[in-house]
Design an enzyme around this catalytic site. Sequence first.
Site, short mmCIF file in Angstrom:
data_model
loop_
_atom_site.label_atom_id
_atom_site.label_comp_id
_atom_site.label_asym_id
_atom_site.label_seq_id
_atom_site.Cartn_x
_atom_site.Cartn_y
_atom_site.Cartn_z
N HIS A 182 0.48 4.13 -0.85
CA HIS A 182 1.34 3.00 -1.20
C HIS A 182 0.55 1.76 -1.61
CE1 HIS A 182 4.89 4.85 1.26
NE2 HIS A 182 4.68 5.44 0.11
N CYS A 226 -2.36 -6.31 -12.59
CA CYS A 226 -1.72 -7.02 -13.70
C CYS A 226 -0.68 -6.11 -14.34
CB CYS A 226 -2.76 -7.44 -14.73
SG CYS A 226 -2.06 -8.27 -16.17
N SER A 250 8.47 7.25 10.49
CA SER A 250 9.85 7.63 10.77
C SER A 250 10.22 8.99 10.20
CB SER A 250 10.81 6.57 10.21
OG SER A 250 10.70 6.52 8.79
#
Length: 232
Positions: free
Chosen positions: A107, A115, A175
């Site tokens: 992630h 950019c 989770s």
Amino acid sequence: MPESIVILTGAGVSAESGLGTFRDAGGIWDQYELEDVATPEGFARNPALVHDFYNTRRENAALARPNAAHEALARLERLLPGRVTLITQNIDGLHERAGSRRLYAMHGRVDRAVCAACAHCWPSPPQLSTQTACPACGQSTCRPDVVWFGEMPYHLDEIEQALRRATQLVVIGTSGTVYPAAGFVEVAGQLGAYTVEINLGRSEASDAFDRVIEGPASEVVPAWVDEVLESW
């Protein structure tokens, strides 16, 4: 096939370093609407709000310190060279600061910027804003180098290969509800890997694992690492 341990970590591994989880009661998504701060559409609507959100996450991560769970996983990698692959959903960089090197941050990292115009990546300054210019092209189109909902996670090809080689998959502090990571246990299990969940309590995915270990990450992860090293 040589033994290969693949470890997936989520926000729960960093909770004891003072960084909030996202989906637990009182977590970050109880305080913010994820559509506002963690989607491309939210950034397009209100980039200043999104920058403020990640500026706070960046400051919190910089002040945090790796805990015993991060350090234990780095020790496992060091003592079993070439046999441990770490995949993290976390953007805080604490695994790297603890010494993990064979690592895929699927992630992204909150301490990096990218950019939107030229795709240049660089270490983020402490504060990003709508006026921050890209050091490569000069345009003020920068954003945190993190993966938002609706975007493709990083390193998926490498992660798929690691899962195919895995003889053991260990999922820590997550989770088990966010895909594609939520599907890793099914993929690894179908390929014959032994699967372990380590979490503060049972999750929605616990029944899919061969073994479930409950308790605070800073306690149970070092104990599990010791167990692995003793049996190797």
